[in-house]
Design an enzyme around this catalytic site. Structure first.
Site, short mmCIF file in Angstrom:
data_model
loop_
_atom_site.label_atom_id
_atom_site.label_comp_id
_atom_site.label_asym_id
_atom_site.label_seq_id
_atom_site.Cartn_x
_atom_site.Cartn_y
_atom_site.Cartn_z
N HIS A 29 0.84 -1.21 0.00
CA HIS A 29 0.00 0.00 0.00
C HIS A 29 0.87 1.25 0.00
CE1 HIS A 29 0.70 -0.65 4.29
NE2 HIS A 29 0.17 0.52 4.60
N HIS A 78 1.34 3.89 2.00
CA HIS A 78 1.88 4.62 3.16
C HIS A 78 3.41 4.69 3.09
CE1 HIS A 78 -1.95 3.94 5.76
NE2 HIS A 78 -2.04 5.00 4.99
N ASP A 105 5.78 4.55 5.18
CA ASP A 105 6.63 3.57 5.87
C ASP A 105 6.71 2.24 5.11
OD1 ASP A 105 3.83 3.36 6.74
OD2 ASP A 105 4.51 1.89 8.23
N HIS A 106 6.02 2.17 3.96
CA HIS A 106 6.09 0.95 3.13
C HIS A 106 6.70 1.21 1.75
CE1 HIS A 106 3.56 -1.46 5.93
NE2 HIS A 106 3.30 -0.22 6.34
N HIS A 115 -7.59 -0.94 5.58
CA HIS A 115 -6.52 -0.06 6.10
C HIS A 115 -6.35 1.11 5.14
CE1 HIS A 115 -2.85 1.10 8.15
NE2 HIS A 115 -2.18 1.03 7.02
N ASP A 134 -0.18 -4.02 6.09
CA ASP A 134 -0.89 -3.55 7.28
C ASP A 134 -2.34 -4.02 7.30
OD1 ASP A 134 1.46 -2.33 7.93
OD2 ASP A 134 0.73 -0.27 7.72
N HIS A 183 4.65 -4.91 10.30
CA HIS A 183 5.18 -4.30 11.54
C HIS A 183 5.39 -5.33 12.64
CE1 HIS A 183 4.49 0.04 10.59
NE2 HIS A 183 3.55 -0.45 9.79
#
Ligand code: ZN
Ligand code: FE
Length: 239
Positions: free
Chosen positions: A54, A56, A58-59, A112, A131, A169
């Site tokens: 996805h 975001h 942090d990905h 999400h 996530d 995570h």
């Protein structure tokens, strides 16, 4: 096919999927490039594909640096073409993505985010869940409804029980505290928690986790209707 777990940022996991016959590799959700580059340089592998679950940051934070450095191709959901920069290969729900010796089925799992996808390497019985599903938890619902998230998790539940789950995570211990509060008599969960603590004490990841075990111990997978699921998700948001 070998999986290397790479820690990124504060508590993210990125994964290298390495074909040991020809050192070709895919990286899943590189939140940053530095630890991935370090592993690649030390192990002499060829990073051919960057897979994103996805959009975001942090990905995908490491995407462009890795693409530039290794000339890798970014593989991501067609619906996220406006928010994941420089996608090379667009994938969609239920498609089987195949390249070199890599073969994965794509599941669209909104909840999400509206464009979240999973990569199921069905030959190896491994799934990268980003996530959407965590060990003993599930993602926060940012862009979807609880009904969508519930249905997304149901897709995962149908896979073979021995499937290995690689999530985005290290939230397992935190998640276990919520599960045990709502399911205090669950022996499988209790055993799992002992195991989780042991791993973390030794600075090891609690990932991968096994689907069958999650179905028995993850309160969000145990929920068998939308109402129960949605109530738990609300409680967890304020936990
Ligand atoms: Zn996310
Ligand atoms: Fe994340």
């Amino acid at each position: 096919m070998r999986i290397e777990i790479i820690r990124c940022l504060r508590d993210n996991y990125s994964y290298l999927i390495i074909d040991e016959n020809n050192i070709n590799a895919c990286v899943v959700d590189p939140g940053e490039s530095t630890p991935i580059v370090k592993f690649i340089e030390n192990n002499n592998i060829k990073l051919k594909y960057i897979l994103n679950t996805h959009h975001h940051y942090d990905h995908i934070g490491g995407n462009l640096e890795l693409k530039k450095r290794y000339n890798s191709k970014i593989v991501a959901f067609e619906g996220d073409k406006d928010r994941i920069p420089e996608i090379d290969i667009f994938v969609h729900d239920n498609q089987t993505w195949k390249a070199d010796s890599f073969e994965a089925k794509i599941f669209h799992t909104p909840g999400h985010t509206s464009g979240h996808i999973l990569f199921h390497f069905f030959n190896e019985k491994k799934i990268f869940t980003g996530d959407t599903l965590f060990s003993l938890g599930c993602g926060r619902i940012f862009e979807g409804t609880s009904e969508q998230m519930f249905n997304s998790l149901c897709k995962i539940k149908k896979l073979p029980k021995e499937t290995e789950i690689y999530c985005g995570h290290e939230y397992t211990l935190q998640n276990s505290n919520f599960c045990i509060q709502h399911d205090p008599e669950n022996l499988i969960l209790k055993k799992k928690i002992i195991n989780i603590k042991k791993k973390l004490e030794n600075n090891l990841p609690t990932i991968p986790t096994i689907l069958g075990e999650e179905i028995d111990s993850n309160i969000f997978l145990k929920a068998n209707n939308i109402e129960t699921f949605s109530k738990l998700r609300d409680l967890k948001d304020n936990f």
